[in-house]
Design an enzyme around this catalytic site. Structure first.
Site, short mmCIF file in Angstrom:
data_model
loop_
_atom_site.label_atom_id
_atom_site.label_comp_id
_atom_site.label_asym_id
_atom_site.label_seq_id
_atom_site.Cartn_x
_atom_site.Cartn_y
_atom_site.Cartn_z
N PHE A 149 0.80 -1.23 0.00
CA PHE A 149 0.00 0.00 0.00
C PHE A 149 0.83 1.27 0.00
O PHE A 149 0.33 2.35 -0.31
CB PHE A 149 -0.94 0.02 1.23
CG PHE A 149 -0.26 0.44 2.51
CD1 PHE A 149 -0.04 1.78 2.78
CD2 PHE A 149 0.19 -0.51 3.43
CE1 PHE A 149 0.61 2.18 3.95
CE2 PHE A 149 0.83 -0.12 4.59
CZ PHE A 149 1.05 1.23 4.85
N LYS A 173 -1.32 -6.90 -9.52
CA LYS A 173 -2.30 -7.03 -8.42
C LYS A 173 -1.96 -5.92 -7.43
O LYS A 173 -1.05 -6.04 -6.63
CB LYS A 173 -2.16 -8.42 -7.78
CG LYS A 173 -3.40 -8.93 -7.07
CD LYS A 173 -3.87 -8.12 -5.91
CE LYS A 173 -3.05 -8.32 -4.65
NZ LYS A 173 -3.44 -7.36 -3.57
N GLU A 176 -5.04 -3.88 -2.07
CA GLU A 176 -6.48 -3.64 -1.94
C GLU A 176 -6.78 -2.38 -1.12
O GLU A 176 -7.89 -1.87 -1.14
CB GLU A 176 -7.17 -4.87 -1.32
CG GLU A 176 -6.78 -5.21 0.11
CD GLU A 176 -5.49 -6.03 0.22
OE1 GLU A 176 -4.66 -5.99 -0.71
OE2 GLU A 176 -5.31 -6.70 1.26
N SER A 226 5.11 -7.09 3.43
CA SER A 226 5.67 -7.40 4.75
C SER A 226 6.40 -8.75 4.72
O SER A 226 6.11 -9.61 3.88
CB SER A 226 4.54 -7.44 5.78
OG SER A 226 3.59 -8.40 5.39
N CYS A 281 9.67 1.74 3.25
CA CYS A 281 10.54 0.62 3.59
C CYS A 281 11.97 1.09 3.81
O CYS A 281 12.80 0.35 4.31
CB CYS A 281 10.49 -0.45 2.52
SG CYS A 281 11.19 0.12 0.99
N GLU A 381 9.34 -4.07 13.12
CA GLU A 381 9.05 -3.01 12.16
C GLU A 381 7.78 -2.29 12.62
O GLU A 381 6.72 -2.91 12.72
CB GLU A 381 8.83 -3.60 10.76
CG GLU A 381 8.47 -2.52 9.75
CD GLU A 381 8.27 -3.04 8.32
OE1 GLU A 381 7.66 -4.11 8.14
OE2 GLU A 381 8.72 -2.34 7.39
P1 NAD Z 1 1.33 -6.70 3.05
O1 NAD Z 1 2.33 -7.78 3.18
O2 NAD Z 1 0.20 -6.65 4.02
O3 NAD Z 1 0.64 -6.76 1.60
C1 NAD Z 1 1.40 -6.82 0.42
C2 NAD Z 1 0.59 -7.56 -0.65
O4 NAD Z 1 0.38 -8.91 -0.22
C3 NAD Z 1 -0.78 -6.96 -0.91
O5 NAD Z 1 -0.99 -6.96 -2.32
C4 NAD Z 1 -1.73 -7.91 -0.21
O6 NAD Z 1 -2.98 -8.02 -0.89
C5 NAD Z 1 -1.01 -9.24 -0.24
N1 NAD Z 1 -1.27 -10.06 0.95
C6 NAD Z 1 -1.49 -9.62 2.22
N2 NAD Z 1 -1.65 -10.67 3.05
C7 NAD Z 1 -1.51 -11.80 2.30
C8 NAD Z 1 -1.56 -13.19 2.59
N3 NAD Z 1 -1.77 -13.63 3.82
N4 NAD Z 1 -1.36 -14.06 1.57
C9 NAD Z 1 -1.12 -13.62 0.30
N5 NAD Z 1 -1.09 -12.31 -0.01
C10 NAD Z 1 -1.28 -11.40 0.96
O7 NAD Z 1 2.15 -5.32 3.04
P2 NAD Z 1 1.57 -3.83 3.12
O8 NAD Z 1 1.07 -3.59 4.51
O9 NAD Z 1 0.69 -3.55 1.98
O10 NAD Z 1 2.92 -3.01 2.89
C11 NAD Z 1 3.80 -2.65 3.91
C12 NAD Z 1 4.98 -3.60 4.00
O11 NAD Z 1 5.68 -3.60 2.76
C13 NAD Z 1 6.00 -3.17 5.04
O12 NAD Z 1 6.44 -4.31 5.74
C14 NAD Z 1 7.13 -2.57 4.21
O13 NAD Z 1 8.41 -2.60 4.82
C15 NAD Z 1 7.08 -3.44 3.01
N6 NAD Z 1 7.71 -2.78 1.88
C16 NAD Z 1 8.95 -3.24 1.52
C17 NAD Z 1 9.62 -2.63 0.47
C18 NAD Z 1 10.98 -3.09 0.07
O14 NAD Z 1 11.52 -2.55 -0.88
N7 NAD Z 1 11.59 -4.05 0.75
C19 NAD Z 1 9.02 -1.56 -0.22
C20 NAD Z 1 7.75 -1.14 0.18
C21 NAD Z 1 7.11 -1.77 1.22
#
Ligand code: NAD
Length: 488
Positions: A149, A173, A176, A226, A281, A381
């Protein structure tokens, strides 16, 4: 309120999903739209459309494929303001931050326009008498991005332009929580006129992700999110025989030596820790001072206390809300936990209110001093505007703290000593390093690195890594005996 649709095979489609989620403005709590949690059947439709389009797209010369990207770049430039506004509305970050995000997205399109040279292979004549060997790169097939997000406009561009330029077809994708930005971007992709099925978008959450991971036609997965979800995605991609580049969470330490320029360092560290409301991040989340600590401690507390918090649409605002009420509650409880572990709350940002935005998810910057290294706050985090401070006597101790963490996304050093900088960049076990830089975000022509629990895979997003990821190498050994030429 916008009913969000999928874009499959060149057509906007209303999803047949039974479940939907509201998309809300984090600054006001108002509902902006309704996003479908698309079904595995819809992922299948997108994968089939992309597979059908692949055969013709891969045969389209690279010099022609990049003409679509040149058009896309122009459209993105022309629509930058509108796209930035959409990012701010659904994500909450300030307009300045949204504009910066879109500029980084566009940079990736620009770099991918160099694919005619970037995709070249190499060759050797006479590896044995009369035998030549050639390596060429061919596209992988159908590829997909699963996005978080916090950068709704930029993150898909770490992957998609390279995938398309290399001759792959694509599925995005979006998160959401922030699907509207990609809808606007797909409207531009439609205007560009990519052939049907070359670019597709399927909205949804876990079910759609799992369907992507299991789909036999999808050959390559790019994920950002994450760490717990990253581990699931990496394991499932491997179990299903797909290549994957999987970026996870972060806990980024920065070290401040006493010879650093304190004014500059404080300003940069505050922007890193509190910019994007700490939901980056590459956000600094621990500041480790070496030696004399009081000047930095006082200055960062002042910077935190005076940061202007409010709606991201207000140009005077320096920090917007966090993404959801749940996120706000989680961050508040982690601040409480930090205090229970023995850290001192130098600046407490838990009770933020913004006039006229009573339903927004606002926090103010928070500074926790003396974070213990055996506690939760040292390793968890927070993903909010919270900076923990730690104090040590030597650079060796500070680097050891950096290397104790399980993540490895970014670490920075603030100093005026070249020798200290070299020691730090040599010894720090992280993928992205900043020297007097608070957000060490690699430009599009460098890989966006990450080590440890921040990255699973070998090839990163952006630049040459992306070209390697979105192509497979084919090696040809060939013999053309000279007697055969005599026939002509
Ligand atoms: P998230 O892991 O909740 O969601 C990421 C994606 O995974 C979304 O598209 C979501 O629909 C999907 N998803 C969520 N739960 C799932 C599950 N149980 N099974 C399958 N798919 C699932 O992450 P977020 O809250 O949207 O984003 C924040 C996180 O992203 C933070 O931890 C941040 O550090 C990380 N991030 C990392 C980088 C990097 O370059 N390393 C860059 C940006 C964000």
């Amino acid at each position: 309120m916008e009913e969000i649709r999928n874009f499959i095979d060149g057509v906007w489609q209303t999803s047949s999903a039974e479940e939907h989620l509201d998309v809300t403005d984090p600054a006001t709590g108002e509902t902006l739209g309704r996003v479908p949690l698309s079904t595995p059947g819809e992922v299948d439709q997108a994968a089939q459309a992309a597979a059908k389009a692949f055969s013709e797209w891969r045969r389209t010369p690279a010099v022609e494929r990049v003409q679509y990207l040149f058009k896309l770049k122009v459209l993105l430039d022309e629509n930058l303001e509108q796209l930035s506004r959409t990012i701010t509305l659904e994500n909450g970050k300030t307009l300045g931050e949204s504009r910066g995000e879109m500029r980084r997205a566009i940079e990736n399109v620009e770099v991918a326009c160099g694919i005619p040279i970037l995709i070249q292979g190499y060759n050797s004549e006479d590896i044995a008498r009369g035998i030549d060997e050639i390596m060429i790169r061919q596209p992988v097939g159908v590829a997909a991005a699963i996005c978080p997000f916090n950068f709704p406009g930029m993150i898909p561009f770490w992957f998609m332009p390279y995938a398309l330029a290399c001759g792959n077809t694509y599925i995005v994708k979006p998160s959401e929580k922030v699907p509207l930005t990609m809808v606007r971007i797909f409207e531009l992709l439609e205007q560009v006129g990519f052939p049907k099925g070359v670019v597709n978008m399927v909205n949804g959450s876990k079910d759609a992700v799992d369907a992507i991971l299991e789909h036999p036609t999808i050959r390559a997965i790019s994920f950002v999110g994450s760490t717990p979800v990253a581990k699931h995605v990496y394991a499932q991609a491997a179990a299903n025989g797909k290549r994957a580049q999987v970026q996870g969470g972060a806990k980024n330490p920065i070290i401040v030596l006493s010879d650093a320029d304190m004014d500059m360092s404080t300003r940069i560290v505050a922007d890193s820790a509190f910019g994007n409301a700490g939901q980056r991040c590459l956000a600094a989340s621990l500041a480790i001072t070496v030696g004399e600590a009081s000047e930095f401690t006082e200055a960062i507390a002042e910077a935190a206390a005076t940061r202007v918090v409010g709606s991201g649409l207000d140009e005077a605002v320096e920090m917007g809300p966090v993404i959801t009420p749940e996120s706000k509650a989680r961050i508040q409880s982690l601040i409480q936990e930090g205090e229970s572990e023995g850290a001192k709350l130098l600046v407490d940002g838990r009770d933020a209110t913004v006039d006229g935005h009573e339903n927004g998810n606002f926090l103010r910057p928070t500074v926790l001093d003396g974070v213990p290294k055996d506690g939760e706050i040292f390793k968890t985090e927070i993903f909010g505007p919270v900076l923990g401070l730690m104090h040590v006597d030597t650079i060796e101790e500070a680097i050891e703290l950096v290397n104790t963490g399980s993540y490895g996304n970014m670490a920075s050093l603030f100093t005026s000593s070249g020798a200290a900088a070299r020691k730090f960049r040599y010894e720090a076990e992280v993928g992205n390093i900043g020297i007097n830089i608070g957000v060490a975000a690699p430009m599009a022509f460098f890989p966006f690195s990450g080590w440890g629990d921040s990255f699973f895979g070998t090839l990163h997003g952006q630049g040459r890594d992306a070209v390697d990821f979105f192509t497979q190498e084919k090696v040809i050994v060939e013999r053309w005996p000279k007697e055969w030429t005599r026939k002509f």
